[in-house]
Design a protein around this motif. Sequence first.
Motif, PDB file in Angstrom:
ATOM      1  N   LEU A   1       0.392   2.549  -6.617  1.00 32.50           N
ATOM      2  CA  LEU A   1      -0.760   3.239  -7.206  1.00 32.50           C
ATOM      3  C   LEU A   1      -1.728   2.274  -7.888  1.00 32.50           C
ATOM      4  O   LEU A   1      -2.778   2.687  -8.357  1.00 32.50           O
ATOM      5  CB  LEU A   1      -0.287   4.292  -8.215  1.00 32.50           C
ATOM      6  N   GLY A   2      -1.348   0.995  -7.953  1.00 32.04           N
ATOM      7  CA  GLY A   2      -2.250  -0.008  -8.503  1.00 32.04           C
ATOM      8  C   GLY A   2      -1.925  -0.490  -9.897  1.00 32.04           C
ATOM      9  O   GLY A   2      -2.636  -1.329 -10.443  1.00 32.04           O
ATOM     10  N   TYR A   3      -0.862   0.016 -10.490  1.00 30.06           N
ATOM     11  CA  TYR A   3      -0.462  -0.466 -11.820  1.00 30.06           C
ATOM     12  C   TYR A   3       0.236  -1.805 -11.681  1.00 30.06           C
ATOM     13  O   TYR A   3       1.070  -1.996 -10.806  1.00 30.06           O
ATOM     14  CB  TYR A   3       0.475   0.534 -12.511  1.00 30.06           C
ATOM     15  N   GLU A   4      -0.107  -2.726 -12.552  1.00 34.90           N
ATOM     16  CA  GLU A   4       0.547  -4.033 -12.617  1.00 34.90           C
ATOM     17  C   GLU A   4       1.691  -3.944 -13.632  1.00 34.90           C
ATOM     18  O   GLU A   4       1.715  -3.042 -14.473  1.00 34.90           O
ATOM     19  CB  GLU A   4      -0.459  -5.105 -13.062  1.00 34.90           C
ATOM     20  N   ASP A   5       2.600  -4.911 -13.585  1.00 38.68           N
ATOM     21  CA  ASP A   5       3.710  -4.909 -14.539  1.00 38.68           C
ATOM     22  C   ASP A   5       3.223  -4.881 -15.987  1.00 38.68           C
ATOM     23  O   ASP A   5       3.847  -4.238 -16.833  1.00 38.68           O
ATOM     24  CB  ASP A   5       4.608  -6.131 -14.315  1.00 38.68           C
ATOM     25  N   ASP A   6       2.120  -5.553 -16.269  1.00 37.83           N
ATOM     26  CA  ASP A   6       1.583  -5.579 -17.639  1.00 37.83           C
ATOM     27  C   ASP A   6       1.068  -4.224 -18.102  1.00 37.83           C
ATOM     28  O   ASP A   6       0.877  -4.012 -19.297  1.00 37.83           O
ATOM     29  CB  ASP A   6       0.455  -6.609 -17.761  1.00 37.83           C
ATOM     30  N   ASP A   7       0.819  -3.297 -17.159  1.00 35.99           N
ATOM     31  CA  ASP A   7       0.322  -1.956 -17.495  1.00 35.99           C
ATOM     32  C   ASP A   7       1.453  -0.982 -17.798  1.00 35.99           C
ATOM     33  O   ASP A   7       1.200   0.129 -18.270  1.00 35.99           O
ATOM     34  CB  ASP A   7      -0.471  -1.366 -16.315  1.00 35.99           C
ATOM     35  N   ILE A   8       2.697  -1.362 -17.495  1.00 38.26           N
ATOM     36  CA  ILE A   8       3.834  -0.441 -17.518  1.00 38.26           C
ATOM     37  C   ILE A   8       4.818  -0.843 -18.613  1.00 38.26           C
ATOM     38  O   ILE A   8       5.221  -1.996 -18.694  1.00 38.26           O
ATOM     39  CB  ILE A   8       4.569  -0.460 -16.159  1.00 38.26           C
ATOM     40  N   ASP A   9       5.192   0.121 -19.448  1.00 37.05           N
ATOM     41  CA  ASP A   9       6.279  -0.071 -20.408  1.00 37.05           C
ATOM     42  C   ASP A   9       7.401   0.888 -20.045  1.00 37.05           C
ATOM     43  O   ASP A   9       7.159   2.066 -19.798  1.00 37.05           O
ATOM     44  CB  ASP A   9       5.833   0.221 -21.843  1.00 37.05           C
ATOM     45  N   SER A  10       8.630   0.374 -20.016  1.00 40.60           N
ATOM     46  CA  SER A  10       9.775   1.246 -19.771  1.00 40.60           C
ATOM     47  C   SER A  10      10.471   1.539 -21.095  1.00 40.60           C
ATOM     48  O   SER A  10      10.417   0.740 -22.029  1.00 40.60           O
ATOM     49  CB  SER A  10      10.745   0.608 -18.780  1.00 40.60           C
ATOM     50  N   LYS A  11      11.102   2.708 -21.147  1.00 39.11           N
ATOM     51  CA  LYS A  11      11.822   3.161 -22.348  1.00 39.11           C
ATOM     52  C   LYS A  11      10.922   3.053 -23.576  1.00 39.11           C
ATOM     53  O   LYS A  11      11.287   2.516 -24.612  1.00 39.11           O
ATOM     54  CB  LYS A  11      13.123   2.381 -22.531  1.00 39.11           C
ATOM     55  N   TYR A  12       9.720   3.603 -23.429  1.00 32.78           N
ATOM     56  CA  TYR A  12       8.703   3.523 -24.473  1.00 32.78           C
ATOM     57  C   TYR A  12       9.024   4.539 -25.579  1.00 32.78           C
ATOM     58  O   TYR A  12       9.161   5.729 -25.317  1.00 32.78           O
ATOM     59  CB  TYR A  12       7.317   3.817 -23.879  1.00 32.78           C
ATOM     60  N   PRO A  13       9.150   4.085 -26.835  1.00 32.03           N
ATOM     61  CA  PRO A  13       9.510   5.003 -27.920  1.00 32.03           C
ATOM     62  C   PRO A  13       8.407   6.015 -28.197  1.00 32.03           C
ATOM     63  O   PRO A  13       7.229   5.683 -28.191  1.00 32.03           O
ATOM     64  CB  PRO A  13       9.717   4.081 -29.123  1.00 32.03           C
ATOM     65  N   VAL A  14       8.832   7.241 -28.426  1.00 32.63           N
ATOM     66  CA  VAL A  14       7.913   8.323 -28.775  1.00 32.63           C
ATOM     67  C   VAL A  14       8.270   8.750 -30.190  1.00 32.63           C
ATOM     68  O   VAL A  14       9.404   9.157 -30.452  1.00 32.63           O
ATOM     69  CB  VAL A  14       8.039   9.503 -27.794  1.00 32.63           C
ATOM     70  N   VAL A  15       7.323   8.644 -31.086  1.00 34.15           N
ATOM     71  CA  VAL A  15       7.576   8.919 -32.500  1.00 34.15           C
ATOM     72  C   VAL A  15       7.046  10.307 -32.841  1.00 34.15           C
ATOM     73  O   VAL A  15       5.855  10.573 -32.698  1.00 34.15           O
ATOM     74  CB  VAL A  15       6.904   7.849 -33.399  1.00 34.15           C
TER      75      VAL A  15
ATOM     76  N   GLY B   1       0.818  -1.197   0.000  1.00 31.78           N
ATOM     77  CA  GLY B   1       0.000   0.000   0.000  1.00 31.78           C
ATOM     78  C   GLY B   1       0.859   1.255   0.000  1.00 31.78           C
ATOM     79  O   GLY B   1       2.093   1.205   0.065  1.00 31.78           O
ATOM     80  N   MET B   2       0.195   2.396  -0.044  1.00 30.49           N
ATOM     81  CA  MET B   2       0.913   3.671  -0.089  1.00 30.49           C
ATOM     82  C   MET B   2       1.715   3.910   1.189  1.00 30.49           C
ATOM     83  O   MET B   2       2.817   4.441   1.122  1.00 30.49           O
ATOM     84  CB  MET B   2      -0.054   4.828  -0.335  1.00 30.49           C
ATOM     85  N   ALA B   3       1.185   3.522   2.349  1.00 31.34           N
ATOM     86  CA  ALA B   3       1.937   3.738   3.600  1.00 31.34           C
ATOM     87  C   ALA B   3       3.244   2.953   3.564  1.00 31.34           C
ATOM     88  O   ALA B   3       4.302   3.483   3.926  1.00 31.34           O
ATOM     89  CB  ALA B   3       1.086   3.336   4.797  1.00 31.34           C
ATOM     90  N   ASP B   4       3.179   1.694   3.126  1.00 34.87           N
ATOM     91  CA  ASP B   4       4.393   0.884   3.020  1.00 34.87           C
ATOM     92  C   ASP B   4       5.361   1.475   2.009  1.00 34.87           C
ATOM     93  O   ASP B   4       6.574   1.451   2.207  1.00 34.87           O
ATOM     94  CB  ASP B   4       4.053  -0.553   2.617  1.00 34.87           C
ATOM     95  N   PHE B   5       4.825   1.985   0.924  1.00 26.79           N
ATOM     96  CA  PHE B   5       5.683   2.589  -0.097  1.00 26.79           C
ATOM     97  C   PHE B   5       6.514   3.713   0.507  1.00 26.79           C
ATOM     98  O   PHE B   5       7.731   3.764   0.325  1.00 26.79           O
ATOM     99  CB  PHE B   5       4.849   3.113  -1.269  1.00 26.79           C
ATOM    100  N   TRP B   6       5.878   4.634   1.230  1.00 30.89           N
ATOM    101  CA  TRP B   6       6.609   5.788   1.765  1.00 30.89           C
ATOM    102  C   TRP B   6       7.634   5.366   2.811  1.00 30.89           C
ATOM    103  O   TRP B   6       8.701   5.954   2.902  1.00 30.89           O
ATOM    104  CB  TRP B   6       5.639   6.830   2.331  1.00 30.89           C
ATOM    105  N   ILE B   7       7.334   4.334   3.591  1.00 34.04           N
ATOM    106  CA  ILE B   7       8.306   3.843   4.570  1.00 34.04           C
ATOM    107  C   ILE B   7       9.522   3.268   3.845  1.00 34.04           C
ATOM    108  O   ILE B   7      10.670   3.573   4.189  1.00 34.04           O
ATOM    109  CB  ILE B   7       7.662   2.788   5.497  1.00 34.04           C
ATOM    110  N   ASN B   8       9.289   2.430   2.845  1.00 31.87           N
ATOM    111  CA  ASN B   8      10.385   1.785   2.124  1.00 31.87           C
ATOM    112  C   ASN B   8      11.205   2.775   1.314  1.00 31.87           C
ATOM    113  O   ASN B   8      12.422   2.666   1.238  1.00 31.87           O
ATOM    114  CB  ASN B   8       9.854   0.671   1.222  1.00 31.87           C
TER     115      ASN B   8
END
Length: 119
Positions: A33-47, A2-9
């Motif tokens: 924030l509730g995003y799963e790995d499948d919802d997130i792309d890293s280094k996403y190309p912008v054309v 959760g968000m509380a754990d996030f801020w502590i860590n």
Amino acid sequence: MGMADFWINVSKADLRGEGNVELRLIIPLLHALGYEDDDIDSKYPVVFQAGRLGRKPEADFVCFYGPLHNRDTSLLVVEAKKPGEALSDGKAQGESYAANLRAPLLLMTNGEALEIWQL
């Protein structure tokens, strides 16, 4: 987590360099924030249509809604900076990526400050 754990860590995280900001702050924040790995792309190309030379532009992270990852499902563009780097230095870049991808939100952080902009 959760968000509380996030801020502590995150208060204990080693945030030296942009890579650590991405790994130890941004990814855990997106999960909190509730995003799963499948919802997130890293280094996403912008054309862009034309005019950009050099390195191909890419957003550090883009979060999407649903299995299709495109301009119609983008929700959030995330731009990371190294600690000590002013967020204002990358705001125009982040805004251009978010506008190009039609994402309504831009999140920027350098590990010391965090800004979220609604576009």
